[in-house]
Design a protein around this motif. Sequence first.
Motif, mmCIF file in Angstrom:
data_model
loop_
_atom_site.group_PDB
_atom_site.id
_atom_site.type_symbol
_atom_site.label_atom_id
_atom_site.label_comp_id
_atom_site.label_asym_id
_atom_site.label_seq_id
_atom_site.Cartn_x
_atom_site.Cartn_y
_atom_site.Cartn_z
ATOM 1 N N ILE A 36 134.871 -44.758 -61.039
ATOM 2 C CA ILE A 36 135.255 -45.944 -60.703
ATOM 3 C C ILE A 36 134.388 -46.349 -59.476
ATOM 4 N N ASP A 37 133.754 -45.250 -58.734
ATOM 5 C CA ASP A 37 132.773 -45.533 -57.757
ATOM 6 C C ASP A 37 131.643 -46.470 -58.100
ATOM 7 N N LEU A 38 131.466 -46.397 -59.402
ATOM 8 C CA LEU A 38 130.253 -47.277 -59.945
ATOM 9 C C LEU A 38 130.747 -48.687 -59.988
ATOM 10 N N LEU A 39 131.814 -48.795 -60.405
ATOM 11 C CA LEU A 39 132.406 -50.367 -60.339
ATOM 12 C C LEU A 39 132.331 -51.277 -59.045
ATOM 13 N N PHE A 40 132.392 -50.278 -58.094
ATOM 14 C CA PHE A 40 132.503 -50.778 -56.532
ATOM 15 C C PHE A 40 131.224 -50.718 -55.661
ATOM 16 N N TYR A 41 130.198 -50.281 -56.448
ATOM 17 C CA TYR A 41 128.856 -50.128 -56.088
ATOM 18 C C TYR A 41 127.970 -51.256 -56.119
ATOM 19 N N PHE A 42 128.036 -52.131 -55.344
ATOM 20 C CA PHE A 42 127.765 -53.736 -55.769
ATOM 21 C C PHE A 42 126.389 -53.907 -55.403
ATOM 22 N N PRO A 43 125.551 -54.712 -56.176
ATOM 23 C CA PRO A 43 124.094 -55.078 -55.997
ATOM 24 C C PRO A 43 123.730 -55.659 -54.760
ATOM 25 N N ARG A 44 122.720 -55.293 -53.996
ATOM 26 C CA ARG A 44 122.123 -56.102 -52.796
ATOM 27 C C ARG A 44 121.504 -57.161 -52.862
ATOM 28 N N ALA A 45 121.144 -57.409 -54.255
ATOM 29 C CA ALA A 45 120.389 -58.763 -54.458
ATOM 30 C C ALA A 45 120.216 -58.722 -56.056
ATOM 31 N N TYR A 46 119.835 -60.062 -56.353
ATOM 32 C CA TYR A 46 119.757 -60.467 -57.893
ATOM 33 C C TYR A 46 118.317 -60.690 -58.026
ATOM 34 N N GLN A 47 117.796 -60.420 -59.169
ATOM 35 C CA GLN A 47 116.079 -60.761 -59.596
ATOM 36 C C GLN A 47 116.761 -61.871 -60.774
ATOM 37 N N ASP A 48 116.370 -63.153 -60.375
ATOM 38 C CA ASP A 48 116.656 -64.164 -61.169
ATOM 39 C C ASP A 48 115.680 -64.281 -62.353
ATOM 40 N N ILE A 49 115.796 -63.566 -63.477
ATOM 41 C CA ILE A 49 114.881 -63.557 -64.394
ATOM 42 C C ILE A 49 114.852 -64.887 -65.193
#
Length: 703
Positions: A36-49
């Motif tokens: 469950i910890d992984l579900l709430f490990y949020f991205p710091r940013a997004y690479q818009d591919i």
Amino acid sequence: MASDTVLESKTPLQFVPGIGPQRALLFERMGLRKAIDLLFYFPRAYQDIVPWSSVLELVDGTMATVLGQVTDMDSRHGFDGRSTVGVLLALEGGGYVRCVWYNQPFRREQFSRGMRILATGIIKSTGVSFQIRHPEVLFLGEGEEPPPARPMPIYPLTEGLQQRHVASAVTAVLPLVESIEEAIPEEIRKRAAGDAVPLMCIGDALRAIHAPSDIAEADRARARFIFQELFVLQLAMAMHRHRSRCTQPAPRIESSAQIHARILKRFPFPLTGDQLKVIDDIRADMASEHPMNRLIQGDVGSGKTVIAQYAMLNAVARGYQAALMAPTELLARQHYQKLKEQLQGSRVMIELLAGSIPGRDKRELLQRIALGTVDIVIGTQALVSEHVDFGKLGLLIIDEQHRFGVEQRAMLRESRTVPHYLVMTATPIPRTLSMTVFGDLDVSVLREKPPGQSLVKTYVSDLAEQDRWWRFVIDQVRSGRQAFVVAPRVDGSDDEGANGSSIGAIPLWEQLANGPLAELRVDLVHGRMDGEDKQRRLEAFDSGETQVLVATTVVEVGIDVPNATIMTIMEADRMGLAQLHQLRGRVGRGRFPGYACLFPRPGIETKDRERLTQFAENHDGFALAELDLQMRGPGELLGTRQSGLPPLRIADLARDGDVLQTARRIAIEIVALDPDLNLPEHGKLRRQVVAKHGSALAISDVG
């Protein structure tokens, strides 16, 4: 993990497909232990591919994604200590693009010739070629196809983990979203969104934050979790605030018109409008049976010490004791001496409780405090220790304690006597930080300064101008004035700074006393000295025996020498604007104009010099605090561990001020109707509040 084992929320990470025991240890470094910890490990940013471009499609100043192979690498180091790493890509669509990183030498080790990478960033044209500065990079394995044209989450990493490791692990646990319960009722999510479309439900938000179809969807998911994080925090604050006011009564200390007038006559000057308004707030608070919980924020020179003196004398006039707690013995002694001078000839009994007092004298003083024969006690945090028992404590004041956080204040409430409580700081705090670090307190602000105070003329200079500045210092001292020289640390260092070194107060003192200021009486003060030695040296400066005082930032607050007119700050770029403002406030406090000169380290970046230039032009401590928050962030501004500021996973107090205010308003409304969150619709919220903030705010027993 065995194929017949069902993945659950509490499954240890080593059993998540693709992780295993060794990689699980790397995840544990980041605080991730269960699925469950992984579900709430949020991205710091997004690479818009976006579909990757050939060199013919690139446009200067636009965002682009390029796919290519590393053909060359280089790294350079300039004389100013800055470094550059360059990676040349041969694009699969034709042409070349150079990726560039500044002051990140570790990048050189990440690349090797022949690698295929996907790089996203702003295209810069040099006229003959294209560059991408500090791109987001995705490394592609041999034969690996680039991802589809959709936002790719970029997760915080630790050494040994790559983006694909985290992304595949998150993908493996995403089906667990179905088992996550919604804690925020839809009605609250609608109010938070401010329109008919509520914030995303928890399931949709978890899917969208890890696998968004576009950036807009990712932003909507982030909005849900930013609100949730701040809302749970503000609920905890509101519950703690309600309990501290309503569970234990405080003494009612009413201030009559006669007492009010008598105290005001003690001050040899008229009070400002802001001071009188804050005093009215305090009179109303202390007259209530609910404990006063008030923060006084005062800009440099706004006269907050007057407020403390008024509040203490108001308590003493009604037969109660008052205590003032300073962060250091040095400041405690200064408060004690000033109050003794002001109350000379009165019957008010004032004592100092400090660590340097001999044991026998301290035991006798503690007995007198317990009997109630001491009216006002000035001291350090020892005042709230288990060894100090007050006979009739009515008021406790914490001075200069913006690092005295919520958890420590909650501990004070566990004492047998619940006094009225006043926190004071001369460090203006941005509103968003005030609502979190001091969310359990009412806030009063002192902006207005007493008449006659002039602005300190502030300059940003460089090392080439030092000789000229020292001649100015000598001229000022010859005319009868005194000067501070501040360094950011005690000892020098040869491995830090843009120029490869850092100056400390001790070597700076030796350099000045034997060099440009040799004809003056120069002394030294720093934090490693014992209290008596520091006090002796400060008294020598206060009396004029010492003409120039070289110091660390130990002189940042509470030092009041009206004859000091010059403040020199070395390596000023190391310090925050609020700290620089405090140091500047140490001079020009008398009838003579003040001057401050900031010497940054050579070779600093343009943005750092611009920050100092903005400081030199701005004398409003509250405006500087907001600017500091935007530039440096809340953790660096206060020091997260010292401040009691809770760690935030996704919210940003410098960015999300409007969301914080909405969360605070809704939380206060809910707690007013349901103080312990006992209503059925608030049950899941209550569990979240207790789990995240219960131990820190003494609300673990709610409900």
